[in-house]
Every structure is written in structure tokens, then in C-alpha cells.
Design an enzyme around this catalytic site. Structure first.
Site, PDB file in Angstrom:
ATOM      1  CE  LYS A 140      -3.391   2.436   2.777  1.00 25.43           C
ATOM      2  NZ  LYS A 140      -4.260   2.474   3.944  1.00 25.43           N
ATOM      3  CD  GLU A 168       9.183  -5.972   7.230  1.00 24.09           C
ATOM      4  OE1 GLU A 168       8.893  -4.881   6.656  1.00 24.09           O
ATOM      5  OE2 GLU A 168       9.010  -6.170   8.438  1.00 24.09           O
ATOM      6  N   GLY A 213      -4.836  -1.591   5.075  1.00 19.93           N
ATOM      7  CA  GLY A 213      -4.040  -2.719   4.592  1.00 19.93           C
ATOM      8  C   GLY A 213      -4.731  -4.057   4.827  1.00 19.93           C
ATOM      9  NE  ARG A 214      -6.514  -3.567  10.940  1.00 15.76           N
ATOM     10  CZ  ARG A 214      -5.775  -2.491  11.103  1.00 15.76           C
ATOM     11  NH1 ARG A 214      -4.583  -2.422  10.542  1.00 15.76           N
ATOM     12  NH2 ARG A 214      -6.212  -1.467  11.811  1.00 15.76           N
ATOM     13  CD  GLU A 226      -1.846  -4.453  11.391  1.00 13.30           C
ATOM     14  OE1 GLU A 226      -0.698  -4.905  11.488  1.00 13.30           O
ATOM     15  OE2 GLU A 226      -2.349  -4.126  10.304  1.00 13.30           O
ATOM     16  CG  HIS A 248      -5.772 -36.121  16.190  1.00  7.90           C
ATOM     17  ND1 HIS A 248      -5.986 -37.336  16.789  1.00  7.90           N
ATOM     18  CD2 HIS A 248      -6.772 -35.968  15.288  1.00  7.90           C
ATOM     19  CE1 HIS A 248      -7.053 -37.917  16.257  1.00  7.90           C
ATOM     20  NE2 HIS A 248      -7.553 -37.105  15.337  1.00  7.90           N
ATOM     21  CE  LYS A 267       5.678  -1.113   9.803  1.00  8.61           C
ATOM     22  NZ  LYS A 267       4.797  -0.324   8.950  1.00  8.61           N
TER      23      LYS A 267
HETATM   24  O1  F6P Z   1       1.920  -4.334   9.912  1.00  2.91           O
HETATM   25  C1  F6P Z   1       1.759  -2.988   9.640  1.00  2.91           C
HETATM   26  C2  F6P Z   1       1.286  -2.756   8.254  1.00  2.91           C
HETATM   27  O2  F6P Z   1       1.203  -1.396   8.068  1.00  2.91           O
HETATM   28  C3  F6P Z   1      -0.049  -3.434   7.958  1.00  2.91           C
HETATM   29  O3  F6P Z   1      -1.136  -2.744   8.416  1.00  2.91           O
HETATM   30  C4  F6P Z   1       0.019  -3.568   6.486  1.00  2.91           C
HETATM   31  O4  F6P Z   1      -0.933  -4.463   6.009  1.00  2.91           O
HETATM   32  C5  F6P Z   1       1.442  -4.024   6.319  1.00  2.91           C
HETATM   33  O5  F6P Z   1       2.164  -3.283   7.271  1.00  2.91           O
HETATM   34  C6  F6P Z   1       2.030  -3.851   4.942  1.00  2.91           C
HETATM   35  O6  F6P Z   1       2.019  -2.519   4.537  1.00  2.91           O
HETATM   36  P1  F6P Z   1       2.191  -2.109   3.026  1.00  2.91           P
HETATM   37  O7  F6P Z   1       1.078  -2.700   2.253  1.00  2.91           O
HETATM   38  O8  F6P Z   1       2.175  -0.614   3.008  1.00  2.91           O
HETATM   39  O9  F6P Z   1       3.508  -2.644   2.543  1.00  2.91           O
END
Ligand code: F6P
Length: 549
Positions: free
Chosen positions: A211, A217, A272-273, A358, A389, A513
Site C-alpha cells: 500500500k 521487508e 491494509g488488512r 491489528e 489431535h 519498525k
Molecule cells: O503491519 C503494519 C502494516 O502497516 C499493515 O497494516 C500492512 O498491512 C502491512 O504493514 C504492509 O504494509 P504495506 O502494504 O504498506 O507494505
């Protein structure tokens, strides 16, 4: 007092009435509730779309439900719901509208943000995604050397990974099996390595989902993926055929080197979620095709409309939210298990963890005051029969109150042959048996009747009274998946509204972060990081020594 002059949640008459009611109810025995109302198993049920929801096995009475609905009304759940659907900026800490419901609105709907109808834009992006997905699926879109794309690698994390990854697993039966989709999220290089080691770069498409397009990452993995591609193809121009971006941030996409013509946009009013039915779903759309993706959106929309219009007595997401409040706020439950009886839903609970935890893992209310009531539960679970199990023992005979949702399907997916489809009844026999055992247990007398020696009777007795909701659907289709997810989205909404927290921000993940960025030079270069606490400093020193630096 809240900022708007209302008294705080735990001081409202509706809250205190529930606390009193909980005390008065005392120990609730499901055997007694069912004995008093033999129809409970069929009347305490609701239907929405293709879902049959049984809430009869809960430790509460009709009076409890009335009091919970009073609480929802008093805390403004319905007003906030309507404000969300209208596109108001209910995510106050980020000053944003919350409009994932617009992502699945029909073409002719009108939903305005700041006076502008966003629905045409939503459909323009969906159409662009559909065009691209069709071209990849048909082989018209080729890689740089003219070879057909065989594997799509989605690189993203959190909401830019969990939704499409979960849905790809869930809908495998309707995916194009000639085209694989893999998901890379972890910044651990092993994730990308394992996802790409047997792939041919000339036949691989990377979908970079972020987003913000600033998530370390994702950008790190995307940069490594680009090197992997260019090492093999040796031509910078290849990036345009092998990389597409899903983002709200065109500037950062261009900066990374992806042509914005190959970008699929969404908007800051999509959390995002809550984003996998936006452009973030592109990998899934490539896998299942645009028509099935639209069925998924229709499933979401069906439940959106139900949530928006159904009366409180038959509103399923409202009920699910309120049940969680009953157990979490009045009965002391700390967690909530979601147990799908479908192998295809192996990632469903992981997806819900972000959605729920979240969203509602907050400890200050909308006014910034510390909450004096419990908020979001720990959500956990894996596909049911495997769990039976492993950890079900603790649910059956442990000391904790763990409300659980059981999700099952009347029919196996279409792809199974007759032999495998026949196993479905056994799977579902387990499904029904578990909720029965959890609810009604086995009394000491029943155990004795089986001739069990007296010293083993306590061990073989099941108390029962473990509350469950059963959600039974026809079959795991794209539409049913959309319906299920929308149910949980709105359940989370209801709870956040009652607790008066902002379910749409996630400031809690920011600190980690920022600190990771500060600590990294200490690991790589042994740099002095000002303000590093003694424990972390010692850990970093140990790490460097073990790493041979
Ligand atoms: O974990 C924090 C967060 O901001 C989430 O809300 C989001 O889904 C994720 O990181 C990834 O963010 P982006 O889509 O901006 O890479």
C-alpha cells in the site's frame, strides 16, 4: 466522560446491567438451557447468503442477547456503521475514511469521499486488473524473452500478503493449475530463496504488493527479486515485463523502477488488512480469473448489505461481535479460536489474526484515554481435525474459557473424485461431534455407566459448556469465501465500535519498525547505537560474536 460528553463505556447503565446479569446468571449449563428450550438448536440460528449460523451453544439467554443489543445501541454501533458506509472519516487518528465496502459495491452504486463518487474508479481498476489477468492467463502477456508466464510471485507482507495468500489456498480448486502463485513475505532471505530456487526467471512474474511502497521487508525482497531476474536475463528492460506493482503510492513505485503503467492503484481509504478485494487481489485474480474474483466481491457485498440493513435481532456480524464482548468483557475469556473444517482454509485463521488483532489490539479509546475494559482477543486456530489431535484437549478439559467458531461446508469442493469426496462425511462427522462434546460433555454417571473404574471417572468426565458458534456453508466457492470474510470484518467493526477504539489504525507496529532501522547498523557494522538498552546491547554483541564478526 468521553470527549463528546457521553459517560465512559464501563460506567454506562447498559454495561453495568450486563455485569449484573452475568453475576445473576451464575453458572450456565448448556444441558439445562436445552432442556428448558428443546427448540433452541433450531431457533437460535440465522441465515445470511449461503451461510447457516448456529449460536445455540452459547452460555447465555435471550435476556443476555437483549442486554448486549442494548449495549450496541447505546454505544452508537449503528451510527458508526452508517458513517462508515457513507464514507465519513471514522479512522480519526489517521483522518481517513474506511471504505473497503466500496471495493465490492456494484458499478452503479454511488459512494462519495469528499464529494467525489469513488465507485467508478474502483471499477476502472478492477477492469484494468481483469484485462491484465486475462492476458497473463491466456499467455498473451509474456516475459521479456517472449516465454509464457508460469509462476506469479506475490511479494508483500501483512495485509498485502495474508489476504491473497489465504484466498489462493482457499480457492485452489478453481485456480488455473497451469499457473502457480507463490507468496513471499518474510524479510528472511530464505523465503524468497525457497520461492524462486526452482523457477525460470523468463517465466516468472513478480507482483509487488505494498500500500505504502515503503515497507522495508517488501522493498528488500523486491530489490533482491529484481537482481535475481536481471542476473539471469541481463537486460534492465526486462523489469517492465516481469514486475507489476499494487500500491497507493505511484511516486514510490516509479522510484523503485516499475513503470506506473504496470501499477494497479488503490486508495488511502482502504486499510491494509481490509485490502485484499482491492488491487491487492491481483495475484488471486490471475489465479482464479476475473469472473470468479467478481463472484468473491459479490459475496462480500451480500454480507455488507446484510450488515447495513438487517435488524439487530438477525444481524449476524452484530451477533458475532456481541458474543465476543460477552465472553471477553464479562466472562473473562482472553482468546477466541477459529477452527475451519476445510483443508483449503489452512491460512484463514492467520488472515483473521491480522484482521482482528491489528484492528482491535488497542488500549486507548478514541479520545486517547486508557480503556478500562478488555479489547481484542487473541485469535488462533488451525484446521479442525488436525487441531483435534493437538490442542483440543485443552479446550475440552483445560481450565480456560475459549469460545470457538467452527466453520464447515455441506459439500466438498467440486474437484475431488468420488473416493475423496466420500471422506467429506467423516470430516463433517468430526465437525458436529466436536461441538456436541464441547457443549454437552459427559457426566460422571455417563462415564460410570460405561464401566469405567471409579478412580478414572474424574479423568474421563467432560464438563462441557464450552461455547461455540457453528457456521455451516454450502461449499467453499469464491462467493462463500467473500461472505465469510465480510462477516469477520464487520464482527471486528462491531467490537471496536462498542469498545470506542479506532479499529483502523495500527500505530503499535510502528515502534518495532523504527527500532529495527536503528539497530541494523549495530549488527552489520558494529556501530554504536545511542540509547540502546543494556539487554539489547548485550544481545547484539552476542549475535555479532556468534556470527563471526
Ligand atoms: O503491519 C503494519 C502494516 O502497516 C499493515 O497494516 C500492512 O498491512 C502491512 O504493514 C504492509 O504494509 P504495506 O502494504 O504498506 O507494505
Amino acid at each position: 466522560m468521553n470527549a463528546d460528553g457521553r459517560i465512559r463505556l464501563h460506567q454506562t447503565p447498559e454495561w453495568t446491567a450486563l455485569a449484573k446479569h452475568h453475576q445473576e446468571l451464575g453458572e450456565v449449563r448448556l444441558r439445562e438451557l436445552f432442556a428448558a428450550d428443546p427448540e433452541r438448536g433450531s431457533t437460535w440460528t440465522l441465515r445470511v447468503g449461503d451461510l447457516y449460523v448456529d449460536y445455540s451453544k452459547h452460555l447465555l439467554t435471550g435476556e443476555t442477547l437483549r442486554l448486549l443489543r442494548d449495549l450496541a445501541a447505546a454505544t452508537g454501533v449503528f451510527e458508526l456503521r452508517d458513517a462508515m458506509f457513507r464514507g465519513e472519516r471514522i479512522n480519526t487518528t489517521e483522518d481517513r475514511a474506511v471504505l473497503h465496502t466500496a471495493l465490492r459495491a456494484p458499478r452503479d452504486a454511488v459512494i462519495e469521499v469528499d464529494g467525489e463518487n469513488v465507485v467508478p474508479e474502483v471499477h476502472a481498476v478492477l477492469d484494468k486488473m481483469a484485462g491484465f489477468a486475462d492476458r497473463v492467463r491466456s499467455g498473451e502477456w509474456t516475459g521479456h524473452t517472449g516465454r509464457r508466464i508460469r509462476t506469479v510471485v506475490n511479494i508483500g507482507i501483512g495485509g498485502s500478503d495474508l489476504g491473497p495468500a489465504m484466498a489462493y489456498e482457499a480457492l485452489r480448486d478453481v485456480t488455473d493449475r497451469a499457473l502457480a502463485v507463490r507468496f513471499v513475505s518474510n524479510v528472511d532471505g530464505a523465503d524468497l530463496y525457497e520461492a524462486t530456487r526452482d523457477l525460470d526467471p523468463a517465466e516468472t512474474l513478480f507482483v509487488i504488493a505494498s500500500k505504502t511502497f515503503t515497507t522495508i521487508e517488501t522493498l528488500t525482497n523486491a530489490t533482491s527479486a529484481r537482481s535475481w531476474l536481471l542476473d539471469a536475463l541481463g537486460d534492465e528492460a526486462a523489469v517492465a515485463r516481469h514486475f507489476v506493482a499494487l500500491s497507493t503510492n505511484a511516486e514510490k513505485v516509479a522510484e523503485f523502477g516499475i513503470d506506473t503503467a504496470n501499477m494497479f492503484a488503490f486508495w488511502d481509504w482502504v486499510g491494509g488488512r481490509y485490502s485484499f478485494d482491492s488491487a491487492i487481489g491481483l495475484s488471486l485474480m490471475i489465479a482464479i480469473g476475473p469472473d470468479r474474483f467478481r463472484e468473491l466481491l459479490d459475496g462480500f457485498h451480500l454480507v455488507d448489505e446484510h450488515f447495513r440493513t438487517a435488524p439487530p435481532e438477525s444481524n449476524v456480524p452484530l451477533l458475532m461481535g456481541l458474543l465476543g464482548i460477552w465472553y471477553g468483557n464479562f466472562a473473562g475469556a482472553q482468546s477466541h479460536a477459529v477452527l475451519p473444517y476445510s483443508h483449503y482454509l489452512s491460512r484463514f485463521t492467520a488472515y483473521l489474526q491480522q484482521l482482528d488483532m491489528e484492528s482491535n489490539g488497542k488500549s486507548v479509546d478514541r479520545d486517547g484515554q486508557p480503556v478500562e475494559w478488555q479489547t481484542g482477543p487473541v485469535v488462533w486456530g488451525t484446521p479442525g481435525t488436525n487441531g483435534q489431535h493437538a490442542y483440543y484437549q485443552l479446550i475440552h478439559q483445560g481450565t480456560k474459557l475459549i469460545p470457538a467458531d467452527f466453520l464447515g461446508f455441506a459439500r466438498p469442493v467440486a474437484g475431488l473424485d468420488d473416493t475423496l469426496a466420500a471422506q467429506h462425511d467423516l470430516l463433517m462427522a468430526n465437525f458436529f461431534a466436536q461441538t456436541q462434546a464441547l457443549a454437552f460433555g459427559k457426566t460422571p454417571d455417563e462415564v460410570r455407566e460405561e464401566g469405567v473404574p471409579e478412580e478414572l471417572v474424574p479423568h474421563k468426565t467432560f464438563r462441557g459448556d464450552h461455547p461455540t458458534t457453528t457456521i455451516l456453508a454450502t461449499e467453499l466457492t469464491p462467493s462463500v469465501l467473500g461472505q465469510l470474510i465480510a462477516l469477520y470484518e464487520h464482527k471486528v467493526f462491531v467490537q471496536g465500535a462498542v469498545w470506542n477504539i479506532d479499529s483502523f489504525d495500527q500505530w503499535g507496529v510502528e515502534l518495532g519498525k523504527v527500532l529495527a532501522k536503528r539497530v541494523e547498523p549495530a549488527l552489520t557494522e558494529g556501530a554504536e547505537v545511542p540509547g540502546l538498552d543494556p539487554s539489547t546491547r548485550a544481545l547484539v554483541a552476542a549475535y555479532r560474536e556468534l556470527r563471526g564478526r
